[in-house]
Motif scaffolding. Sequence first.
Motif, PDB file in Angstrom:
ATOM      1  N   VAL A   1       2.519  18.908 -22.181  1.00 13.24           N
ATOM      2  CA  VAL A   1       1.307  19.714 -22.211  1.00 13.24           C
ATOM      3  C   VAL A   1       0.410  19.155 -23.302  1.00 13.24           C
ATOM      4  CG1 VAL A   1       0.367  22.017 -22.574  1.00 13.24           C
ATOM      5  CG2 VAL A   1       2.558  21.738 -21.396  1.00 13.24           C
ATOM      6  N   ILE A   2      -0.812  18.794 -22.928  1.00 15.05           N
ATOM      7  CA  ILE A   2      -1.794  18.282 -23.874  1.00 15.05           C
ATOM      8  C   ILE A   2      -2.815  19.375 -24.130  1.00 15.05           C
ATOM      9  CG2 ILE A   2      -3.614  16.566 -24.253  1.00 15.05           C
ATOM     10  CD1 ILE A   2      -2.040  14.634 -22.548  1.00 15.05           C
ATOM     11  N   GLU A   3      -3.111  19.629 -25.416  1.00 16.28           N
ATOM     12  CA  GLU A   3      -4.088  20.651 -25.773  1.00 16.28           C
ATOM     13  C   GLU A   3      -5.399  20.399 -25.061  1.00 16.28           C
ATOM     14  OE1 GLU A   3      -4.742  21.454 -29.910  1.00 16.28           O
ATOM     15  OE2 GLU A   3      -2.623  21.131 -30.368  1.00 16.28           O
ATOM     16  N   ASP A   4      -6.031  21.434 -24.614  1.00 16.97           N
ATOM     17  CA  ASP A   4      -7.332  21.415 -23.942  1.00 16.97           C
ATOM     18  C   ASP A   4      -7.293  20.803 -22.545  1.00 16.97           C
ATOM     19  OD1 ASP A   4      -8.406  22.523 -26.280  1.00 16.97           O
ATOM     20  OD2 ASP A   4      -8.901  20.541 -27.093  1.00 16.97           O
ATOM     21  N   LEU A   5      -6.174  20.237 -22.127  1.00 16.76           N
ATOM     22  CA  LEU A   5      -6.097  19.654 -20.790  1.00 16.76           C
ATOM     23  C   LEU A   5      -5.120  20.410 -19.902  1.00 16.76           C
ATOM     24  CD1 LEU A   5      -6.135  15.788 -21.457  1.00 16.76           C
ATOM     25  CD2 LEU A   5      -7.976  17.204 -20.576  1.00 16.76           C
ATOM     26  N   GLY A   6      -3.936  20.654 -20.413  1.00 15.44           N
ATOM     27  CA  GLY A   6      -2.911  21.328 -19.626  1.00 15.44           C
ATOM     28  C   GLY A   6      -1.720  20.427 -19.406  1.00 15.44           C
ATOM     29  N   THR A   7      -1.006  20.663 -18.309  1.00 16.02           N
ATOM     30  CA  THR A   7       0.201  19.915 -18.009  1.00 16.02           C
ATOM     31  C   THR A   7      -0.164  18.547 -17.446  1.00 16.02           C
ATOM     32  OG1 THR A   7       1.363  21.973 -17.508  1.00 16.02           O
ATOM     33  CG2 THR A   7       2.365  19.945 -16.719  1.00 16.02           C
ATOM     34  N   THR A   8       0.384  17.516 -18.073  1.00 19.24           N
ATOM     35  CA  THR A   8       0.173  16.153 -17.574  1.00 19.24           C
ATOM     36  C   THR A   8       1.520  15.515 -17.283  1.00 19.24           C
ATOM     37  OG1 THR A   8       0.192  15.142 -19.769  1.00 19.24           O
ATOM     38  CG2 THR A   8      -1.949  15.839 -18.909  1.00 19.24           C
ATOM     39  N   ILE A   9       1.495  14.591 -16.331  1.00 18.52           N
ATOM     40  CA  ILE A   9       2.688  13.852 -15.945  1.00 18.52           C
ATOM     41  C   ILE A   9       2.410  12.383 -16.237  1.00 18.52           C
ATOM     42  CG2 ILE A   9       4.302  13.323 -14.085  1.00 18.52           C
ATOM     43  CD1 ILE A   9       3.099  15.725 -12.558  1.00 18.52           C
ATOM     44  N   ASP A  10       3.194  11.784 -17.128  1.00 15.27           N
ATOM     45  CA  ASP A  10       3.085  10.347 -17.395  1.00 15.27           C
ATOM     46  C   ASP A  10       3.852   9.613 -16.309  1.00 15.27           C
ATOM     47  OD1 ASP A  10       1.690  10.852 -19.703  1.00 15.27           O
ATOM     48  OD2 ASP A  10       3.369  10.450 -21.053  1.00 15.27           O
ATOM     49  N   VAL A  11       3.152   8.735 -15.581  1.00 16.46           N
ATOM     50  CA  VAL A  11       3.784   7.997 -14.496  1.00 16.46           C
ATOM     51  C   VAL A  11       3.419   6.518 -14.597  1.00 16.46           C
ATOM     52  CG1 VAL A  11       3.744   9.968 -12.911  1.00 16.46           C
ATOM     53  CG2 VAL A  11       1.879   8.321 -12.858  1.00 16.46           C
ATOM     54  N   VAL A  12       4.233   5.702 -13.942  1.00 17.35           N
ATOM     55  CA  VAL A  12       3.905   4.295 -13.730  1.00 17.35           C
ATOM     56  C   VAL A  12       3.699   4.132 -12.234  1.00 17.35           C
ATOM     57  CG1 VAL A  12       4.703   1.912 -13.869  1.00 17.35           C
ATOM     58  CG2 VAL A  12       5.211   3.500 -15.719  1.00 17.35           C
ATOM     59  N   LEU A  13       2.472   3.802 -11.851  1.00 16.66           N
ATOM     60  CA  LEU A  13       2.140   3.567 -10.453  1.00 16.66           C
ATOM     61  C   LEU A  13       2.453   2.110 -10.148  1.00 16.66           C
ATOM     62  CD1 LEU A  13       0.926   4.658  -7.817  1.00 16.66           C
ATOM     63  CD2 LEU A  13      -1.323   3.996  -8.693  1.00 16.66           C
ATOM     64  N   VAL A  14       3.493   1.872  -9.355  1.00 17.28           N
ATOM     65  CA  VAL A  14       3.956   0.523  -9.068  1.00 17.28           C
ATOM     66  C   VAL A  14       3.207  -0.056  -7.873  1.00 17.28           C
ATOM     67  CG1 VAL A  14       5.968  -0.872  -8.450  1.00 17.28           C
ATOM     68  CG2 VAL A  14       6.218   1.066 -10.002  1.00 17.28           C
ATOM     69  N   ASN A  15       3.059   0.709  -6.821  1.00 18.23           N
ATOM     70  CA  ASN A  15       2.353   0.292  -5.608  1.00 18.23           C
ATOM     71  C   ASN A  15       1.530   1.455  -5.081  1.00 18.23           C
ATOM     72  OD1 ASN A  15       2.848  -2.442  -4.881  1.00 18.23           O
ATOM     73  ND2 ASN A  15       4.975  -1.904  -4.432  1.00 18.23           N
ATOM     74  N   GLY A  16       0.473   1.163  -4.341  1.00 16.27           N
ATOM     75  CA  GLY A  16      -0.331   2.180  -3.701  1.00 16.27           C
ATOM     76  C   GLY A  16      -1.547   2.586  -4.518  1.00 16.27           C
ATOM     77  N   VAL A  17      -2.241   3.605  -4.003  1.00 15.36           N
ATOM     78  CA  VAL A  17      -3.452   4.113  -4.636  1.00 15.36           C
ATOM     79  C   VAL A  17      -3.332   5.626  -4.748  1.00 15.36           C
ATOM     80  CG1 VAL A  17      -5.962   4.305  -4.457  1.00 15.36           C
ATOM     81  CG2 VAL A  17      -4.822   2.276  -3.592  1.00 15.36           C
ATOM     82  N   LEU A  18      -3.646   6.168  -5.929  1.00 14.30           N
ATOM     83  CA  LEU A  18      -3.711   7.613  -6.128  1.00 14.30           C
ATOM     84  C   LEU A  18      -5.170   8.014  -6.309  1.00 14.30           C
ATOM     85  CD1 LEU A  18      -0.738   8.385  -8.560  1.00 14.30           C
ATOM     86  CD2 LEU A  18      -0.898   8.917  -6.127  1.00 14.30           C
ATOM     87  N   HIS A  19      -5.535   9.174  -5.725  1.00 11.60           N
ATOM     88  CA  HIS A  19      -6.900   9.687  -5.806  1.00 11.60           C
ATOM     89  C   HIS A  19      -6.889  11.063  -6.456  1.00 11.60           C
ATOM     90  CE1 HIS A  19      -8.178   6.616  -2.890  1.00 11.60           C
ATOM     91  NE2 HIS A  19      -7.060   6.909  -2.236  1.00 11.60           N
TER      92      HIS A  19
ATOM     93  N   SER B   1       0.805  -1.224   0.000  1.00 14.59           N
ATOM     94  CA  SER B   1       0.000   0.000   0.000  1.00 14.59           C
ATOM     95  C   SER B   1       0.840   1.278   0.000  1.00 14.59           C
ATOM     96  CB  SER B   1      -0.957   0.010   1.195  1.00 14.59           C
ATOM     97  OG  SER B   1      -0.218  -0.015   2.394  1.00 14.59           O
ATOM     98  N   ASP B   2       2.143   1.182   0.253  1.00 15.84           N
ATOM     99  CA  ASP B   2       3.009   2.362   0.194  1.00 15.84           C
ATOM    100  C   ASP B   2       3.128   2.819  -1.257  1.00 15.84           C
ATOM    101  OD1 ASP B   2       3.442   2.075   2.905  1.00 15.84           O
ATOM    102  OD2 ASP B   2       5.304   0.963   2.644  1.00 15.84           O
ATOM    103  N   ILE B   3       3.057   4.140  -1.458  1.00 12.84           N
ATOM    104  CA  ILE B   3       3.108   4.693  -2.807  1.00 12.84           C
ATOM    105  C   ILE B   3       4.496   4.509  -3.409  1.00 12.84           C
ATOM    106  CG2 ILE B   3       3.093   6.849  -4.122  1.00 12.84           C
ATOM    107  CD1 ILE B   3       0.372   6.185  -3.541  1.00 12.84           C
ATOM    108  N   GLN B   4       4.532   3.932  -4.598  1.00 11.09           N
ATOM    109  CA  GLN B   4       5.732   3.871  -5.427  1.00 11.09           C
ATOM    110  C   GLN B   4       5.300   4.292  -6.813  1.00 11.09           C
ATOM    111  OE1 GLN B   4       6.967  -0.282  -4.620  1.00 11.09           O
ATOM    112  NE2 GLN B   4       9.010   0.619  -4.524  1.00 11.09           N
ATOM    113  N   CYS B   5       5.860   5.393  -7.288  1.00 12.24           N
ATOM    114  CA  CYS B   5       5.407   5.962  -8.546  1.00 12.24           C
ATOM    115  C   CYS B   5       6.617   6.537  -9.284  1.00 12.24           C
ATOM    116  CB  CYS B   5       4.380   7.049  -8.237  1.00 12.24           C
ATOM    117  SG  CYS B   5       3.566   7.728  -9.661  1.00 12.24           S
ATOM    118  N   ALA B   6       6.817   6.111 -10.514  1.00 10.82           N
ATOM    119  CA  ALA B   6       7.967   6.577 -11.294  1.00 10.82           C
ATOM    120  C   ALA B   6       7.484   7.529 -12.387  1.00 10.82           C
ATOM    121  CB  ALA B   6       8.699   5.409 -11.916  1.00 10.82           C
ATOM    122  N   VAL B   7       8.091   8.701 -12.440  1.00 15.19           N
ATOM    123  CA  VAL B   7       7.748   9.700 -13.448  1.00 15.19           C
ATOM    124  C   VAL B   7       8.486   9.378 -14.739  1.00 15.19           C
ATOM    125  CG1 VAL B   7       7.862  12.145 -14.047  1.00 15.19           C
ATOM    126  CG2 VAL B   7       7.364  11.468 -11.697  1.00 15.19           C
ATOM    127  N   LEU B   8       7.732   9.332 -15.842  1.00 17.30           N
ATOM    128  CA  LEU B   8       8.326   9.047 -17.138  1.00 17.30           C
ATOM    129  C   LEU B   8       8.520  10.305 -17.966  1.00 17.30           C
ATOM    130  CD1 LEU B   8       6.212   5.923 -18.136  1.00 17.30           C
ATOM    131  CD2 LEU B   8       8.454   5.975 -17.053  1.00 17.30           C
TER     132      LEU B   8
END
Length: 180
Positions: free
Chosen positions: A93-111, A82-89
């Motif tokens: 910037v995506i049109e109409d959305l804004g700044t996005t971060i591509d990540v791989v969530l290895v463990n845990g839950v993001l809300h 359940s501990d968060i492990q998340c790697a940023v790839l």
Amino acid sequence: MDVIRWVRMEKLTCCDIRANRIITEFKEQGLNTELYSKNKDRGETYSIVPTSAISGEGIPEMLLLLVQWAQKTMIEKLTYNSDIQCAVLEVKVIEDLGTTIDVVLVNGVLHEGDEIVVCGFQGSIHTTIRSLLTPHLMKELRVKGAYIHHKEIKAAQGIDLLTSFHRPFSFTVPCGRFPK
């Protein structure tokens, strides 16, 4: 019809003879081996998987045995934590959305609404997750299209995090979440 049966029996006998010869050679070296389909004691006896470089026959069976072995022997390392492990790839910037971060969530839950901290070149960056986005199943991340929006995502998978940070920034270190 009898010719077809004879050919099949001849082929089966030929394969059995080769397998028995290989098993005997391994036994001469002190190794217990058996054909993977007949091996009942996988802990003590090595499995032999006949493969073909021409047709690819036997490769799925070999991969199945490898995955089963990994699940059996590496159970502590393969279990969910359940501990968060998340790697940023990547950050983009995506049109109409804004700044996005591509990540791989290895463990845990993001809300949605979680506050995260990531490291940039000018120090740490504190931001809030506005939305959790995933591409449609069986779609490439690089192909433009609609995303599926989620309220929460449990590991392990690739995610686009839509953040409240408005200008592009670069990351070098995995992200972590503030406790609520």
